[in-house]
Design an enzyme around this catalytic site. Structure first.
Site, short mmCIF file in Angstrom:
data_model
loop_
_atom_site.label_atom_id
_atom_site.label_comp_id
_atom_site.label_asym_id
_atom_site.label_seq_id
_atom_site.Cartn_x
_atom_site.Cartn_y
_atom_site.Cartn_z
N GLU A 1 19.70 6.77 -30.79
CA GLU A 1 21.12 6.99 -30.49
C GLU A 1 21.29 8.05 -29.41
O GLU A 1 21.30 9.24 -29.71
CB GLU A 1 21.87 7.41 -31.77
CG GLU A 1 23.36 7.65 -31.51
CD GLU A 1 24.15 8.05 -32.76
OE1 GLU A 1 23.54 8.34 -33.80
OE2 GLU A 1 25.39 8.10 -32.66
N LYS B 1 21.58 2.48 -30.52
CA LYS B 1 22.95 2.83 -30.91
C LYS B 1 23.60 3.64 -29.80
O LYS B 1 23.49 4.87 -29.77
CB LYS B 1 22.92 3.62 -32.23
CG LYS B 1 24.27 4.16 -32.68
CD LYS B 1 24.26 4.57 -34.14
CE LYS B 1 25.56 5.22 -34.54
NZ LYS B 1 25.74 5.34 -35.98
#
Ligand code: 13P
Length: 338
Positions: A177, A219
């Site tokens: 992420e 992500k």
């Protein structure tokens, strides 16, 4: 059947419009969320609230994985069942946040570096033994006039690659992420530029570390206007620029991209995802890994009262199902009228 190989786990999580419920708020963050509804962040309240989410009917249909915080993966429900088992019974996979938050990268300019590599192998081994099938590490990239610097981006992406390697070695899918933060007055084009540089650095570090991309999920943030920018981009512009940026940087063999919501309104987060899937033609699944955009309405409906737990669950069901439709490009605003 619970999937076991990295590739099968990653594909399972994003199958058929499913996405991820990010319920991995750290102790400080969940306290902030509870404070917004005037509720004390006690262990019991955290358990009650999260148990309500994990027992929701929409879990089976719309949620392929749940990201947990350390406390929650070890927590037991009101009837003595580990919360992670409730998630499994819904056909969803438990995952775990393994980073340990942010430190200043250089004290003067507002840049951050995510920490948590020390002892990570041991922690991953423990989480795998508790049944975690995937992990998450979040890097934060802030935008301002003179930041981010390439140095800060590279240091964060290097840490993400090291983390991904340790997670895969322990049999868990890493969610990487790299969050370009939407706070600020910057334009959507500045967000595009920073996101592109960050993703380019990320995939070059993942490749250097020998990461199995087929057993990884990304992500990212969407490419979006800064929150206080006067010219807020339309849904279509966000979708088009996000896809262009991802197509330029993300390898085709990645099984899925699961967006963070990052402070977008519930409806915006759903509309943007839907628009990208309506455009279509992408090599990867495009789905969601929302925290706030899946939980805001439920948190409000709950308001800390046991008598509201069912209403809260209904609110969560609705958002989860709306995002499942968006992950298939089948959402429209009329569906929001419950
Ligand atoms: P938001 O969707 O609220 O940004 O949270 C997702 C998340 O897990 C951030 O790390």
């Amino acid at each position: 059947m619970i999937p076991n190989t990295l590739k099968d786990i990653a594909n399972y999580i994003v199958a058929d419009g499913k996405g991820i419920l990010a319920a991995d708020e750290s102790t400080g963050t969940i306290e902030k969320r509870f404070k917004s509804i005037g509720v004390d962040s006690t262990e019991e309240n955290r358990r009650k609230y999260r148990e309500m989410l994990f027992r929701a009917p929409a879990m089976s249909e719309a949620i392929g994985g749940v990201i947990l915080f350390d406390e929650t993966i070890k927590q037991v429900s009101s009837d003595g069942k580990p919360l992670r088992e409730i998630i499994l019974e819904k056909g969803s996979l438990p995952g775990i946040k393994v980073d340990q938050g942010l430190i200043d990268f250089k004290t003067v300019n507002g840049e951050k570096l995510t920490q948590g590599l020390e002892g990570l192998d041991d922690r991953c081994r423990e989480y795998a033994s508790l049944g975690a099938k995937f992990t998450k590490w979040r890097a934060v990239i802030n935008i301002d006039e003179h930041i981010p610097t390439q140095d800060c981006i590279d240091a964060n992406m290097n840490a993400l690659a090291k983390y991904a390697s340790i997670a895969q070695k322990n049999g868990m899918v890493p969610i990487v992420e790299p969050e370009v933060i939407m706070d600020g007055s910057h334009s959507i084009d500045r967000c595009y530029e920073v996101t592109q540089v960050s993703l380019t650095s990320l995939f070059s570090h993942l490749s250097a570390e020998g990461i199995d991309i087929e057993g990884t999920l990304l992500k990212p943030n969407m490419v979006i206007s800064g929150t206080t920018n006067e010219n807020q981009a339309s849904v279509n512009e966000v979708a088009e620029k996000t896809l262009k940026c991802l197509l330029a940087t993300v390898p085709n063999e990645l099984p899925g991209i699961v967006f963070l919501s990052g402070g977008q309104s519930d409806i915006d987060a759903t509309a943007h995802l839907d628009c990208m899937n309506k455009i279509g033609g992408n090599p990867w699944k495009l789905s969601f890994s929302y925290g706030r955009a899946l939980q805001q309405a439920a948190l409000k409906a709950w308001n800390g009262e046991d008598s509201n737990l069912e209403n809260a669950q209904n609110a969560f069901n609705h958002r989860a199902l709306m995002n499942m439709k968006a992950a298939q490009g089948n959402w429209n605003e009329k569906l929001e009228a419950k």
